[in-house]
Design a protein around this motif. Structure first.
Motif, mmCIF file in Angstrom:
data_model
loop_
_atom_site.group_PDB
_atom_site.id
_atom_site.type_symbol
_atom_site.label_atom_id
_atom_site.label_comp_id
_atom_site.label_asym_id
_atom_site.label_seq_id
_atom_site.Cartn_x
_atom_site.Cartn_y
_atom_site.Cartn_z
ATOM 1 N N LYS A 112 0.850 -1.195 0.000
ATOM 2 C CA LYS A 112 0.000 0.000 0.000
ATOM 3 C C LYS A 112 0.884 1.243 0.000
ATOM 4 C CE LYS A 112 -4.111 -2.219 1.386
ATOM 5 N NZ LYS A 112 -4.788 -2.933 2.450
ATOM 6 N N PHE A 113 1.042 1.881 1.169
ATOM 7 C CA PHE A 113 1.751 3.168 1.217
ATOM 8 C C PHE A 113 3.215 3.078 1.655
ATOM 9 C CE2 PHE A 113 -2.750 4.382 1.872
ATOM 10 C CZ PHE A 113 -2.887 5.274 0.821
ATOM 11 N N ALA A 114 3.717 1.881 1.929
ATOM 12 C CA ALA A 114 5.027 1.785 2.586
ATOM 13 C C ALA A 114 6.221 2.122 1.698
ATOM 14 C CB ALA A 114 5.212 0.382 3.165
ATOM 15 N N GLN A 115 6.162 1.781 0.419
ATOM 16 C CA GLN A 115 7.363 1.936 -0.428
ATOM 17 C C GLN A 115 7.779 3.400 -0.552
ATOM 18 O OE1 GLN A 115 7.139 0.337 -4.451
ATOM 19 N NE2 GLN A 115 9.268 0.907 -4.888
ATOM 20 N N GLY A 116 9.088 3.652 -0.404
ATOM 21 C CA GLY A 116 9.590 5.020 -0.468
ATOM 22 C C GLY A 116 10.254 5.371 -1.781
ATOM 23 N N TYR A 117 10.923 4.369 -2.368
ATOM 24 C CA TYR A 117 11.803 4.660 -3.504
ATOM 25 C C TYR A 117 11.675 3.608 -4.593
ATOM 26 C CZ TYR A 117 13.812 7.385 0.277
ATOM 27 O OH TYR A 117 13.957 8.252 1.331
ATOM 28 N N ARG A 118 11.861 4.035 -5.819
ATOM 29 C CA ARG A 118 11.993 3.070 -6.920
ATOM 30 C C ARG A 118 13.230 2.214 -6.644
ATOM 31 N NH1 ARG A 118 12.661 5.542 -12.549
ATOM 32 N NH2 ARG A 118 12.488 3.348 -13.147
ATOM 33 N N PHE A 119 13.166 0.976 -6.990
ATOM 34 C CA PHE A 119 14.273 0.020 -6.820
ATOM 35 C C PHE A 119 14.625 -0.232 -5.353
ATOM 36 C CE2 PHE A 119 14.877 1.950 -11.034
ATOM 37 C CZ PHE A 119 14.762 0.812 -11.814
ATOM 38 N N GLN A 120 13.720 0.153 -4.454
ATOM 39 C CA GLN A 120 13.891 -0.215 -3.040
ATOM 40 C C GLN A 120 13.416 -1.664 -2.892
ATOM 41 O OE1 GLN A 120 11.219 1.831 -0.377
ATOM 42 N NE2 GLN A 120 12.228 1.102 1.483
ATOM 43 N N PRO A 121 14.124 -2.478 -2.098
ATOM 44 C CA PRO A 121 13.624 -3.835 -1.894
ATOM 45 C C PRO A 121 12.425 -3.854 -0.939
ATOM 46 C CG PRO A 121 15.599 -3.480 -0.590
ATOM 47 C CD PRO A 121 15.406 -2.232 -1.416
ATOM 48 N N GLY A 122 11.563 -4.831 -1.120
ATOM 49 C CA GLY A 122 10.424 -5.018 -0.220
ATOM 50 C C GLY A 122 10.490 -6.383 0.428
ATOM 51 N N ILE A 123 9.611 -6.587 1.415
ATOM 52 C CA ILE A 123 9.430 -7.938 1.973
ATOM 53 C C ILE A 123 7.942 -8.070 2.292
ATOM 54 C CG2 ILE A 123 10.190 -7.297 4.335
ATOM 55 C CD1 ILE A 123 11.552 -10.252 4.216
ATOM 56 N N THR A 124 7.198 -8.233 1.205
ATOM 57 C CA THR A 124 5.734 -8.219 1.327
ATOM 58 C C THR A 124 5.091 -9.515 0.850
ATOM 59 O OG1 THR A 124 5.428 -7.316 -0.905
ATOM 60 C CG2 THR A 124 5.730 -5.717 0.888
ATOM 61 N N ASP A 125 5.853 -10.350 0.159
ATOM 62 C CA ASP A 125 5.265 -11.620 -0.310
ATOM 63 C C ASP A 125 6.370 -12.688 -0.400
ATOM 64 O OD1 ASP A 125 6.710 -11.055 -2.642
ATOM 65 O OD2 ASP A 125 4.963 -10.351 -3.759
ATOM 66 N N ALA A 126 5.945 -13.904 -0.743
ATOM 67 C CA ALA A 126 6.867 -15.048 -0.727
ATOM 68 C C ALA A 126 8.044 -14.839 -1.674
ATOM 69 C CB ALA A 126 6.103 -16.317 -1.095
ATOM 70 N N GLU A 127 7.776 -14.238 -2.831
ATOM 71 C CA GLU A 127 8.841 -14.054 -3.824
ATOM 72 C C GLU A 127 9.931 -13.105 -3.297
ATOM 73 O OE1 GLU A 127 7.184 -13.151 -7.661
ATOM 74 O OE2 GLU A 127 9.152 -12.465 -8.376
ATOM 75 N N GLN A 128 9.497 -12.000 -2.708
ATOM 76 C CA GLN A 128 10.484 -11.050 -2.167
ATOM 77 C C GLN A 128 11.247 -11.664 -0.994
ATOM 78 O OE1 GLN A 128 8.117 -7.568 -1.272
ATOM 79 N NE2 GLN A 128 8.362 -6.710 -3.326
ATOM 80 N N ALA A 129 10.556 -12.452 -0.179
ATOM 81 C CA ALA A 129 11.220 -13.085 0.973
ATOM 82 C C ALA A 129 12.301 -14.052 0.491
ATOM 83 C CB ALA A 129 10.194 -13.802 1.844
ATOM 84 N N LEU A 130 11.974 -14.793 -0.545
ATOM 85 C CA LEU A 130 12.917 -15.787 -1.073
ATOM 86 C C LEU A 130 14.166 -15.123 -1.649
ATOM 87 C CD1 LEU A 130 12.269 -18.742 -0.903
ATOM 88 C CD2 LEU A 130 11.837 -18.741 -3.368
ATOM 89 N N ALA A 131 13.974 -13.971 -2.265
ATOM 90 C CA ALA A 131 15.126 -13.239 -2.814
ATOM 91 C C ALA A 131 16.072 -12.826 -1.678
ATOM 92 C CB ALA A 131 14.642 -12.007 -3.580
ATOM 93 N N TRP A 132 15.520 -12.471 -0.528
ATOM 94 C CA TRP A 132 16.363 -12.124 0.623
ATOM 95 C C TRP A 132 17.107 -13.332 1.164
ATOM 96 C CZ3 TRP A 132 18.311 -7.743 1.862
ATOM 97 C CH2 TRP A 132 17.634 -6.544 1.574
ATOM 98 N N ARG A 133 16.496 -14.521 1.023
ATOM 99 C CA ARG A 133 17.129 -15.741 1.550
ATOM 100 C C ARG A 133 18.552 -15.896 0.975
ATOM 101 N NH1 ARG A 133 15.299 -19.535 5.306
ATOM 102 N NH2 ARG A 133 17.271 -20.520 5.657
#
Ligand code: FMN
Length: 365
Positions: free
Chosen positions: A68-89
């Motif tokens: 929703k409103f959390a993202q601050g910047y283009r190309f900022q990483p997120g941790i909002t779903d399984a795909e983003q979490a896996l990338a952090w792994r």
């Protein structure tokens, strides 16, 4: 004897986590994720250098927490779903290979958002245009937007986002813990700050009301990961108002640090431009000393100009347990190993962050 070099290289236990020394990498946004917010291979190579260079703890850049409103910047990483979490792994395992620990900094940009692929509007406690201008090195331009006033539902969504992000962080992403970003002018700090929060409901007016959102976020995060894995970052200054001081002075420090400790967290991360200097005027205690005084049972992480060992020693004497380095770590990703071997440190070169603050080839392992 307590020589600066010696003390900072001592091991330290943060709850049941064992740090090999008291040196941490401070959170630094580098806008090098994919446009969809997945952490990249470049980021993995960049972060691994710090663990390889001996840092006991790496705190990531601010990671957005909801769609929703959390993202601050283009190309900022997120941790909002399984795909983003896996990338952090992929990144957390690179750190663990070197016996380092890694905490995810969970960030909601609020009114300072200047690039959000989910919504074009920004949201904050009150309809006040943020001071200053958007950051060019994070793809911004011109004034910040006037945020929409967050409704109870928006606030509940933001709290839920932090909880969900924390669950993914210590779950599938493999982080050792999370740091809630309550500092530097972003959403939680907008609620804490007198001039950006003009609310008269349960989230506004007194310092106790203004810190309430941070406390609710802690509660939601603790519910999913337990208090032992949670830190909170607090500051007076902001990315768009460096010189800000808490209007209520030391009374604010007492309420803020005392209530954070009561909320059951593992550490408070205090950041100031010059962390060793008096917090409010020409003389008097530093913010680190005040955190130590009013939150005697939690670990204190100190940040701000501490790559100078004398300044680091000063804040350790003021009660800090861990010293976090930002620019000093960028210039010397092997700062702890250099200290150990008595090698000279390199100066930070600001051109590294221009024209865009993304990770440069020279920073890759
Ligand atoms: C490029 C850059 C990006 C930063 N991004 C963040 C961030 O995402 N989250 C945060 O809490 N602080 C961020 N900071 C602030 C640093 O964590 C730190 O407080 C600041 O650099 C002062 O510490 P230093 O004197 O050791 O550099 C950033 C700083 C820099 C230089």
């Amino acid at each position: 004897m307590n020589t600066p070099g010696k003390k900072i290289l001592d091991t330290f236990d943060i709850g049941d986590l064992k740090l090999k020394n008291r040196l941490a990498v401070a959170p630094m946004t580098r806008v090098s994720a994919t446009e969809q917010g997945s952490a990249s291979e470049t980021m993995g190579r960049y972060y691994e250098r710090f663990a390889k260079g001996g840092f006991g703890l790496v705190i990531t850049e601010g990671i957005y927490t909801d769609q929703k409103f959390a993202q601050g910047y283009r190309f900022q990483p997120g941790i909002t779903d399984a795909e983003q979490a896996l990338a952090w792994r992929a990144i957390t395992s690179r750190i663990h290979r070197h016996q380092g620990l890694i905490f995810a900094q969970l960030m909601h940009a609020g009114a300072l958002s200047q690039g959000n692929r989910f919504l074009s509007e920004t949201a904050g406690p009150s309809a006040i245009r943020p001071k200053g201008e958007q950051m060019k090195f994070y793809y911004g331009e011109g004034q910040y937007a006037v945020p929409r006033v967050m409704t109870d539902e928006d606030i509940a969504d933001a709290i839920e986002g932090f909880g969900n992000a924390a669950r993914l962080a210590v779950g599938s992403a493999g982080f050792d813990g999370v740091e809630i970003h309550g500092a530097n002018g972003y959403l939680l700090d907008q609620f804490l700050t007198d001039y950006t929060n003009l609310r008269t409901d349960r989230w506004g007016a007194s310092v106790r009301d203004r810190i309430a959102l941070t406390l609710e976020v802690i509660k939601a995060v603790r519910a999913v990961v337990g208090g032992a894995r949670v830190g909170v970052r607090i500051s007076q200054g902001k990315v768009n108002d460096y010189a800000h001081k808490w209007a209520e002075g030391e009374a604010a420090a007492e309420t803020i640090f005392g209530s954070l400790e009561d909320a059951g967290i593992q550490y408070i991360h205090v950041t100031e431009h010059k962390a060793w200097e008096p917090a409010f005027s020409e003389s008097g205690p530093s913010l680190v000393s005040l955190a130590r005084r009013y939150a005697p049972r939690v670990a204190i992480v100190a940040n701000g100009g501490l790559d100078n060992p004398q300044h680091a020693e000063h804040v350790l004497n003021d009660g800090a347990d861990i010293v976090a380095l930002g620019k000093g770590a960028l210039a010397n990703p092997d700062y702890p190993n250099r200290l150990l071997m008595n090698q000279p440190m390199k100066e930070f070169d600001f051109s590294l962050l221009g024209p865009i603050a993304n990770i440069k080839d020279s920073e890759l392992a």
